[in-house]
Design a protein around this motif. Structure first.
Motif: not given
Length: 827
Positions: A207, A209, A233-234, A236, A260, A319-320, A335
């Motif tokens: 994963h 980000t 993949y995300e 931001y 997101r 990551v948060t 999302e």
């Protein structure tokens, strides 16, 4: 992340900061005071070269603070100079920042940035002072990065000088042992792409980000995906300030991507940028200057942007955690469809002028004279004789003819300008329409810092002789201080390498009444001018110190080259000092009026120091020990020493300078060392010398020509002194007697050996050498013989008890017929 706040209360002598854009007004009003309060005399800002050009075009570089209070240096790379690194340093600590923040008002005060500051102390006695292995590794790597920028990307000499001092003052970092288990750390792309380095250090990625103000196009994102090969993949999105085409991202990541929002209730805009990689091995976070573009992540500095970042690897990281900090509380929303976001539309480029077609590598003040400056411009692309227009942002334009400096052809031209041009921003134009980049005409913050840097650059071997000339003939007051400062710092460096306390000057004849730089702990260029004879003595001390140290070690090609350089410098100090003291009688006012000519030069002490140093060379048997050292390397590495053993250097140190000293002994009417003893040792210790020395001793033409070269240079130096003080003086010393004595002392002794009878009557041997060169050597030896036998002042040479020359007249082999025969064979 705010550098000034993070480093508040710290102390530092040097500061080097990198940025992409730069705001001079912001820096002058906001950053200069805290940096100067920390102790930084002249901060350095490295910025992108194209951004620098735009500031110049917009008339935003006219502040006198630039150049007076800090240096602003443009850096040109293939694409964009983009790192955001700060390196603040002194001998007790270094403070480092790696972040996403450029040095502008909005990015320091209204943007949300991501970065880290690190302090590493030179003291490690307590746990509180001891950095973590990761912190130490980052500090060491950032220091190397700054040094690489200095060597490869910075062309301004004043800026390079200050950057080198920042690197040198943190040499203590090199001696700290580095843990081999450190993972992650400081990552840049000077040698290899950043993404490649990251993927080589972590495991398989599940994963990823991504967050940044800028994302690349479809091809760049596709290549990023191909290298990472993650399942998900995300991205931001910072509403209103993320430049991204979502369709490109969806196509590049094969729809394995979600979007997101970054939600927060502040007025800040988000300039943070980074990547978070997750897998079964843990989490890795990359943050700093790189955006999510091919130029930043997939290229090296030679083909794309120049970038710098930090990589943090942790099995527990998340990551948060990046978004829940007290300084900037933000959350990651759910999302959303791409159509629900307001993406930023940034424009790139504009209607600015075309890129410069000439490179102005440097512009600096060499020296000031009354209400004018002599500025040195370095622009390798401009041909000799070209008429150049110099355009200034604040002054009127001037036209000059590009005439290279005869003394420094590889380092630009000297141009005389009004003193108001110092610190001004200039560029060059040619008649055919070509123009250069903008640069500032810089001045050194402390007089002499450039020269100290020149001496330090090659361990005190280069740039020394010009300082001796400035001290003795050109009246440059700072020159003795420069010698003292440079050799003091070099001595401290070698003392630390040898892990022993600095030497205390011994109570020799030189030291009884004069302070040495090595005992007084001189650590900076003093505002009070050091007495010339003391500055020169410091230089001689250092040269002898290095000669002795090198002679203790096993010879290498590099050590032999260094040895000869220091031996040549030692001779230079001695001969120039003796020549300067020989002018004393010409500088006496016949009316008894002192006239102030010698106000700062004690010629009596200068003469004594130089004369004692001749005795030191004799007592230390340098002829024998150094020639033996040279012999060894010639035997061990005959091929690789050809370039190192420069014939002129060998000839000067073993033939020309000894001949000059013999002449100076005669002129002063003083036996520094008995001429008989000097010649006897010279002959004894050079009969087994390196063949290069023998070639010089047999080539009379080469020796005579080289001596004539030295006489010409000396005559010019004495003339320059006379013109400066408006006094009629001339070189009083004839060096011919010394050369004749040297050849007499060597060849008569050598040819007096029975084994060498008829040496040059052997046709095979005779034909190996140029007949005229042999004849000149024979002529010099015969002239020396006649001089000794017809002058009362050489009685000691005729009556020396151990002198083989005396025994020549008592029936042993007499080389006179052989030498005369050589002369007769040459028309």
């Amino acid at each position: 992340m705010n550098l000034i706040d993070a480093l508040g209360g710290s102390e530092a002598d040097h500061a080097v900061c990198t940025t992409y854009p730069f705001e001079p007004l912001f820096f002058s009003n906001y950053a200069i005071d805290p940096l100067q309060e920390a102790g930084v005399a002249t901060p350095i800002i490295l910025m992108d070269g194209q951004q620098y050009e735009e500031l110049a075009e917009q008339q935003e570089l006219t502040s006198r603070a630039i150049g007076q209070h800090y240096y602003l240096e443009p850096v040109t790379v293939e694409s964009t100079f983009h790192p955001k690194v700060a390196f603040l340093a002194d001998e007790s600590a270094c403070h480092i920042s790696i972040s996403s923040a450029n040095i502008t008002l909005s990015e320091y005060t209204t943007a949300a940035q991501l970065g880290q500051t690190i302090t590493v102390s030179a003291e490690t006695e307590t746990d509180s002072n001891r950095p973590t292995p990761q912190e130490l590794a980052v500090a060491q790597d950032v220091r190397v990065f700054i040094d690489q920028l200095c060597q490869e990307y910075v062309s301004g000499r004043d800026v390079r000088t200050e950057m080198q001092r920042a690197v040198e003052t943190t040499e203590w970092l090199e001696n700290r042992s580095r843990s081999e288990s450190v993972s992650g750390g400081f990552v840049h792309n000077l040698q290899s792409p950043i993404l490649e380095q990251v993927l080589n250090e972590i495991g398989e990625v599940d994963h990823v980000t991504l967050f940044a103000p800028f994302f690349g196009g479809k091809s760049a994102l596709s290549e990023i995906d191909a290298q990472i090969n993650a399942e998900e993949y995300e991205i931001y999105i910072a509403e209103g300030n993320t430049h991204l085409d979502p369709e490109n991202a969806i196509k590049a990541f094969d729809e394995a991507v979600t979007f997101r929002p970054i939600q927060h209730d502040t007025r800040r805009w988000i300039h943070a940028k980074g990547m978070v990689f997750e897998g079964s091995w843990g989490t890795a976070t990359l943050y700093g200057s790189p955006n999510i573009t091919g130029q930043a992540l997939l290229e090296t500095a030679s083909t794309g942007n120049l970038e710098a970042s930090l990589l943090h690897i942790d099995t527990d990281d998340s990551v948060t955690g990046l978004w829940g900090q007290q300084s900037f509380s933000a959350q990651i929303g759910g999302e959303q469809a791409p159509s629900e976001f307001d993406f930023a539309d940034y424009s790139f480029g504009g209607d600015s002028e075309p890129s410069p077609s000439l490179t102005l590598a440097d512009a600096r003040v060499d020296r000031a004279e009354d209400d004018e400056i002599l500025a040195r411009f370095v622009a390798p692309d401009i041909a000799e004789g070209t008429t150049i227009t110099i355009e200034s942002l604040t002054e009127s334009t001037v036209e000059v003819v590009w005439t290279k400096d005869a003394d420094d052809e590889n380092d630009g031209v000297l141009i005389r300008l009004p003193d108001s041009w110092a610190q001004s921003i200039v560029r060059l134009h040619t008649p055919d329409g070509m123009r250069s980049n903008y640069r500032q005409i810089t001045t050194e913050p402390t007089e002499g810092t450039r020269k100290v840097s020149d001496v330090l650059r090659n361990d005190g071997r280069e740039a020394v002789q010009s300082l001796v000339d400035e001290t003795l003939f050109l009246g440059v007051d700072v020159a003795p201080n420069v010698i003292t400062e440079a050799v003091s710092r070099l001595s401290e460096k070698y003392d630390k390498l040898e892990e022993r306390p600095p030497d205390v000057a011994t109570d020799t004849a030189d030291n009884k009444n004069d302070n040495s730089a090595f005992s007084t702990g001189v650590s900076g260029i003093s505002t009070t001018s050091r007495k010339p004879h003391l500055g020169l003595k410091d230089g001689m001390d250092y040269a002898e110190k290095r000669i002795e140290a090198i002679l203790q070690d096993y010879p290498t090609v590099a050590s032999v080259e260094e040895l000869l350089d220091h031996f040549e410098n030692l001779w230079y100090y001695i001969t120039r000092g003796l020549i300067r003291s020989s002018l004393a009688s010409q500088l006496e006012d016949p009316k008894g009026d002192d006239s102030g000519i010698e106000t700062n030069l004690n010629v009596g002490r200068l003469h004594s120091i130089c004369a004692n140093r001749v005795s030191s060379i004799h007592d230390a048997r340098y002829f024998e020990r150094i020639s033996h050292y040279v012999n060894q390397i010639q035997s061990i590495h005959p091929d690789s020493t050809a370039d190192v053993l420069d014939p002129n250097t060998v000839g000067d140190t073993f033939v020309i300078y000894p001949a000059m000293v013999l002449s100076l002994m005669e002129w002063h009417g003083e036996a520094f060392v008995g001429q008989f003893e000097f010649l006897r040792q010279y002959h004894t210790e050079l009969t087994t010398a390196n063949p290069l020395i023998g070639e010089w001793l047999i080539d009379g033409n080469a020796v005579s020509e080289r001596l004539h070269h030295h006489e010409t240079v000396l005559d010019e130096q004495v003339t320059a002194l006379g013109e400066r003080i408006e006094w009629d003086i001339s070189l009083p010393v004839d060096f011919t007697p010394g050369l004749e004595l040297l050849f007499y002392g060597f060849w008569f002794r050598e040819l007096a050996r029975k084994s060498d009878e008829g040496l040059f009557e052997n046709e095979t041997i005779f034909n190996q050498y140029n007949p005229k060169a042999l004849a000149e050597a024979a002529r010099l030896a015969l002239a020396g013989h006649d001089r000794v036998n017809t002058s009362d002042q050489y009685e000691s040479l005729r009556k020396g008890r151990f002198d083989s020359i005396v025994r020549l007249t008592e029936g042993r082999s007499d080389p006179v017929p052989q030498l005369e025969s050589i002369c007769e064979r040459v028309p």
